[in-house]
Design a protein around this motif. Structure first.
Motif, PDB file in Angstrom:
ATOM      1  N   ASN A  43       0.799  -1.232   0.000  1.00  0.00           N
ATOM      2  CA  ASN A  43       0.000   0.000   0.000  1.00  0.00           C
ATOM      3  C   ASN A  43       0.833   1.284   0.000  1.00  0.00           C
ATOM      4  N   ASN A  44       2.175   1.162  -0.016  1.00  0.00           N
ATOM      5  CA  ASN A  44       2.982   2.362  -0.264  1.00  0.00           C
ATOM      6  C   ASN A  44       3.884   2.141  -1.485  1.00  0.00           C
ATOM      7  N   CYS A  45       3.431   1.283  -2.358  1.00  0.00           N
ATOM      8  CA  CYS A  45       4.166   0.967  -3.601  1.00  0.00           C
ATOM      9  C   CYS A  45       3.474   1.642  -4.786  1.00  0.00           C
ATOM     10  N   LEU A  46       4.296   2.039  -5.721  1.00  0.00           N
ATOM     11  CA  LEU A  46       3.800   2.688  -6.931  1.00  0.00           C
ATOM     12  C   LEU A  46       2.711   1.881  -7.642  1.00  0.00           C
ATOM     13  N   TYR A  47       2.819   0.567  -7.611  1.00  0.00           N
ATOM     14  CA  TYR A  47       1.943  -0.281  -8.428  1.00  0.00           C
ATOM     15  C   TYR A  47       0.631  -0.686  -7.755  1.00  0.00           C
ATOM     16  N   TYR A  48       0.441  -0.279  -6.510  1.00  0.00           N
ATOM     17  CA  TYR A  48      -0.785  -0.644  -5.765  1.00  0.00           C
ATOM     18  C   TYR A  48      -1.870   0.354  -6.154  1.00  0.00           C
ATOM     19  N   LEU A  49      -2.917  -0.107  -6.781  1.00  0.00           N
ATOM     20  CA  LEU A  49      -3.877   0.802  -7.419  1.00  0.00           C
ATOM     21  C   LEU A  49      -4.647   1.674  -6.437  1.00  0.00           C
ATOM     22  N   ASP A  50      -5.125   1.126  -5.318  1.00  0.00           N
ATOM     23  CA  ASP A  50      -5.911   1.918  -4.375  1.00  0.00           C
ATOM     24  C   ASP A  50      -5.275   1.842  -2.980  1.00  0.00           C
ATOM     25  N   PRO A  51      -4.430   2.822  -2.639  1.00  0.00           N
ATOM     26  CA  PRO A  51      -3.697   2.775  -1.362  1.00  0.00           C
ATOM     27  C   PRO A  51      -4.604   2.783  -0.132  1.00  0.00           C
ATOM     28  N   ASP A  52      -5.862   3.147  -0.277  1.00  0.00           N
ATOM     29  CA  ASP A  52      -6.785   3.176   0.870  1.00  0.00           C
ATOM     30  C   ASP A  52      -7.483   1.837   1.088  1.00  0.00           C
ATOM     31  N   ALA A  53      -7.292   0.895   0.194  1.00  0.00           N
ATOM     32  CA  ALA A  53      -7.992  -0.391   0.292  1.00  0.00           C
ATOM     33  C   ALA A  53      -7.095  -1.453   0.928  1.00  0.00           C
ATOM     34  N   GLY A  54      -7.696  -2.353   1.690  1.00  0.00           N
ATOM     35  CA  GLY A  54      -6.951  -3.443   2.315  1.00  0.00           C
ATOM     36  C   GLY A  54      -6.480  -4.479   1.310  1.00  0.00           C
ATOM     37  N   TRP A  75       9.689  -6.320  -6.594  1.00  0.00           N
ATOM     38  CA  TRP A  75       9.534  -5.216  -7.541  1.00  0.00           C
ATOM     39  C   TRP A  75       8.940  -3.973  -6.884  1.00  0.00           C
ATOM     40  N   TRP A  76       8.921  -3.952  -5.555  1.00  0.00           N
ATOM     41  CA  TRP A  76       8.408  -2.780  -4.842  1.00  0.00           C
ATOM     42  C   TRP A  76       9.120  -1.523  -5.339  1.00  0.00           C
ATOM     43  N   GLU A  77       8.343  -0.470  -5.505  1.00  0.00           N
ATOM     44  CA  GLU A  77       8.917   0.796  -5.953  1.00  0.00           C
ATOM     45  C   GLU A  77       8.212   1.929  -5.226  1.00  0.00           C
ATOM     46  N   ALA A  78       8.978   2.873  -4.731  1.00  0.00           N
ATOM     47  CA  ALA A  78       8.403   4.006  -4.006  1.00  0.00           C
ATOM     48  C   ALA A  78       7.527   4.856  -4.925  1.00  0.00           C
ATOM     49  N   VAL A  79       6.489   5.430  -4.350  1.00  0.00           N
ATOM     50  CA  VAL A  79       5.652   6.382  -5.097  1.00  0.00           C
ATOM     51  C   VAL A  79       6.459   7.673  -5.228  1.00  0.00           C
ATOM     52  N   PRO A  80       6.656   8.167  -6.460  1.00  0.00           N
ATOM     53  CA  PRO A  80       7.462   9.380  -6.617  1.00  0.00           C
ATOM     54  C   PRO A  80       6.775  10.594  -5.974  1.00  0.00           C
ATOM     55  N   ASP A  81       7.586  11.523  -5.450  1.00  0.00           N
ATOM     56  CA  ASP A  81       7.034  12.763  -4.909  1.00  0.00           C
ATOM     57  C   ASP A  81       6.392  13.567  -6.027  1.00  0.00           C
ATOM     58  N   GLU A  82       5.272  14.180  -5.702  1.00  0.00           N
ATOM     59  CA  GLU A  82       4.577  14.984  -6.741  1.00  0.00           C
ATOM     60  C   GLU A  82       5.146  16.377  -6.826  1.00  0.00           C
TER      61      GLU A  82
END
Ligand code: SF4
Length: 82
Positions: A43-54, A75-82
Motif C-alpha cells: 500500500n505504499n508501492c507505486l503499483y498498488y492501485l488503491d492505497p486506501d484499500a486493504g 519489484w516494490w517501488e516508491a511512489v514518486p514525490d509529486e
C-alpha cells in the motif's frame, strides 16, 4: 425421499492449474505476506492501485493480480514525490 447425498465440495482441475500458475508467479516475484524491513509494503508501492484499500490490484506488468496492503515483492517501488 431420495438417498442421494450431496458430495462435499472439492477442488477441480482448473483450481490445480490456477494454483500452479499463481505459485510460480509468487515465487518469481518473491511475493511475501508481510512488509519488507517494516516499511516497504504494497500500500505504499507505486503499483498498488488503491492505497486506501486493504486489498487492491497490483498493476506491475509481471504481476497483475490482487494483493494485500501489507504484502511485499521484489519489484516494490516508491511512489514518486509529486
Ligand atoms: S509491485 Fe510488489 S510491492 Fe508493489 S504492489 Fe505489486 S506486489 Fe506489492
Amino acid at each position: 425421499m431420495s438417498d442421494y447425498v450431496i458430495p462435499p465440495p472439492e477442488p477441480k482441475e482448473i483450481d490445480e492449474q490456477n494454483w500452479l500458475a499463481l505459485r510460480d508467479l509468487m515465487e518469481r516475484a518473491v511475493l511475501r505476506p508481510v512488509p519488507f524491513e517494516g516499511r516497504e509494503q504494497c500500500n505504499n508501492c507505486l503499483y498498488y492501485l488503491d492505497p486506501d484499500a486493504g486489498i487492491s490490484y497490483c498493476w506491475h506488468p509481471q504481476l497483475r493480480v490482487l494483493v494485500g496492503e501489507q504484502w511485499w515483492c521484489q519489484w516494490w517501488e516508491a511512489v514518486p514525490d509529486e
